[in-house]
Design an enzyme around this catalytic site. Structure first.
Site, PDB file in Angstrom:
ATOM      1  N   LYS A 151       1.012  -0.962   0.217  1.00 29.17           N
ATOM      2  CA  LYS A 151      -0.154  -0.100  -0.110  1.00 29.17           C
ATOM      3  C   LYS A 151       0.670   1.353  -0.048  1.00 29.17           C
ATOM      4  CE  LYS A 151      -4.499   1.858   2.108  1.00 29.17           C
ATOM      5  NZ  LYS A 151      -5.311   1.926   0.746  1.00 29.17           N
ATOM      6  N   GLU A 184      -8.817  -6.031  -9.262  1.00 25.97           N
ATOM      7  CA  GLU A 184      -9.792  -5.652  -8.139  1.00 25.97           C
ATOM      8  C   GLU A 184     -10.141  -4.233  -9.493  1.00 25.97           C
ATOM      9  OE1 GLU A 184      -7.529  -4.660  -4.648  1.00 25.97           O
ATOM     10  OE2 GLU A 184      -5.580  -4.306  -6.686  1.00 25.97           O
TER      11      GLU A 184
HETATM   12  N1  PXG Z   1      -7.443  -2.471  -2.860  1.00 26.13           N
HETATM   13  C1  PXG Z   1      -7.093  -1.307  -3.148  1.00 26.13           C
HETATM   14  C2  PXG Z   1      -6.598  -1.235  -4.162  1.00 26.13           C
HETATM   15  C3  PXG Z   1      -7.253   0.036  -2.566  1.00 26.13           C
HETATM   16  O1  PXG Z   1      -6.710   1.151  -2.281  1.00 26.13           O
HETATM   17  C4  PXG Z   1      -8.901  -1.831  -1.136  1.00 26.13           C
HETATM   18  C5  PXG Z   1      -8.072  -2.868  -2.132  1.00 26.13           C
HETATM   19  C6  PXG Z   1      -9.168  -2.107   0.126  1.00 26.13           C
HETATM   20  O2  PXG Z   1      -8.430  -2.920   1.162  1.00 26.13           O
HETATM   21  P1  PXG Z   1      -8.615  -2.567   2.670  1.00 26.13           P
HETATM   22  O3  PXG Z   1      -7.736  -3.051   3.456  1.00 26.13           O
HETATM   23  O4  PXG Z   1      -9.449  -0.873   2.678  1.00 26.13           O
HETATM   24  O5  PXG Z   1     -10.112  -3.342   2.893  1.00 26.13           O
HETATM   25  C7  PXG Z   1      -7.754  -0.556  -1.142  1.00 26.13           C
HETATM   26  C8  PXG Z   1      -8.116   0.534  -0.101  1.00 26.13           C
HETATM   27  C9  PXG Z   1     -10.200   5.739  -1.867  1.00 26.13           C
HETATM   28  C10 PXG Z   1      -9.538   5.558  -1.283  1.00 26.13           C
HETATM   29  O6  PXG Z   1     -10.166   6.671  -1.624  1.00 26.13           O
HETATM   30  C11 PXG Z   1      -9.015   3.020  -1.028  1.00 26.13           C
HETATM   31  C12 PXG Z   1      -7.758   2.863   0.029  1.00 26.13           C
HETATM   32  C13 PXG Z   1      -7.406   4.015   0.023  1.00 26.13           C
HETATM   33  C14 PXG Z   1      -7.266   5.375  -0.091  1.00 26.13           C
HETATM   34  C15 PXG Z   1      -8.522   5.679  -0.405  1.00 26.13           C
HETATM   35  O7  PXG Z   1     -10.881   5.095  -2.365  1.00 26.13           O
HETATM   36  N2  PXG Z   1      -8.105   1.834  -0.362  1.00 26.13           N
END
Ligand code: PXG
Length: 292
Positions: A151, A184
């Site tokens: 991340k 994804e």
């Molecule tokens: N895939 C990606 C590429 C992500 O960035 C998720 C999956 C879901 O992961 P979690 O751990 O949250 O269940 C993410 C999550 C947004 C945003 O504004 C999304 C994420 C981070 C920051 C902002 O949509 N990530």
């Protein structure tokens, strides 16, 4: 009143929280982050988010300047200082201030800040109606290049995907990997329901190992649903009974079409709704307490 930001060891007013123009987080996207939610005076899945943050940092050879328990404490203090019961917490660690060259060895001290604020979810009707998703042309990064499991602050791959989805008037973009398998969406993991089982692409397909994805797997085990991690194609989504996305900010979002093909009945499915309900029960009852 503005927010109090944790910035390199201190809580300071947001107007004073400023990152140098020589910070490599800005110059090169060299850093890692987490997005975490607080519900009802607790921080949900905090340890899991921190494990992933330290793993992301390890993968890019970045030393998080605090120990696990110190960082956990700093996050709790930041939420408490802002008197938030429901929150969205952003933890960012960058390589720090360097010079204009990309060599990270020039960056002596990582920058670490924590923002505890609120989150705007998708509008409420999206959860009732479901999302229309399109497949975008930009492929997800190769796992051998910049692994999507990290991340990192380098989100251009996802932003390119989001721009294409926006240009096409879709609410989300589905990203495929270089082999053509589903990875994804631009900021959420994807699940389909087929013959009453859940299927989601494996991390090796080029996905972030989402915390919400893991939580959904736990919920599935508890309610007696089988979960398979396997490579899927767009065809598998077109012909699925149900489809939904998972993410910390979005939580569980039903998907009702992909590239113009209606999925299932075209309405959020029963299994999706059940998982959504179980997820919100968990968010209300679990987590690290902020005010005790
Ligand atoms: N895939 C990606 C590429 C992500 O960035 C998720 C999956 C879901 O992961 P979690 O751990 O949250 O269940 C993410 C999550 C947004 C945003 O504004 C999304 C994420 C981070 C920051 C902002 O949509 N990530």
């Amino acid at each position: 009143m503005g927010l109090l930001i944790y910035f390199n060891g201190k809580l300071i007013p947001e107007e004073e929280a400023k990152v140098s123009i020589f910070d490599h987080g800005l110059l090169y996207g060299d850093g890692v982050f987490e997005g975490i939610r607080g519900y009802n005076g607790r921080i949900f899945k905090l340890d899991e988010h921190l494990y992933r943050l330290y793993a992301s940092a390890k993968a890019i050879m970045l030393d998080v300047p605090l120990e696990f328990s110190e960082l956990k404490d700093a996050i709790v203090q930041t939420v408490r200082a802002n008197k938030l019961r429901d929150s969205y917490i952003r933890v960012v660690v960058t390589r720090g201030v360097g010079d204009l060259g990309l060599d990270p060895r020039k960056c002596k001290i990582p920058t670490l800040f924590i923002i505890a604020s609120r989150i705007e979810l998708y509008p409420a009707d999206i959860y009732e109606k479901g999302l229309d998703v399109i497949t975008v042309a930009t492929k997800r990064n190769l796992t051998e290049a910049v692994s999507p499991a990290i991340k990192s602050l380098n989100y251009l791959n996802n932003i390119m995907g989001k721009i294409e989805a926006n240009n096409a008037g879709a609410s989300e973009g589905l990203m495929l990997n270089h082999l053509g398998y589903v990875s994804e969406c631009t900021g959420e993991n994807i699940f389909i329901v087929r013959r009453k089982s859940l299927i989601t692409p494996p991390v090796s397909a080029g996905v972030l190992g989402g915390i919400t994805r893991e939580t959904v797997m736990e919920i599935a085990a508890e309610i007696g649903l089988e979960v398979k991690e396997m490579d899927i194609t767009r065809y598998d989504i077109f012909t699925a009974e149900e489809c939904f996305l998972t993410g910390t900010a979005a939580e569980i979002v039903p998907v009702i079409s992909l590239d113009g093909r209606t999925i299932g009945t075209g309405k959020p499915g029963d299994i999706t709704n059940r998982i959504k309900k179980e997820y919100s029960l968990l968010t209300m009852s679990e987590g690290v307490p902020v005010y005790e």
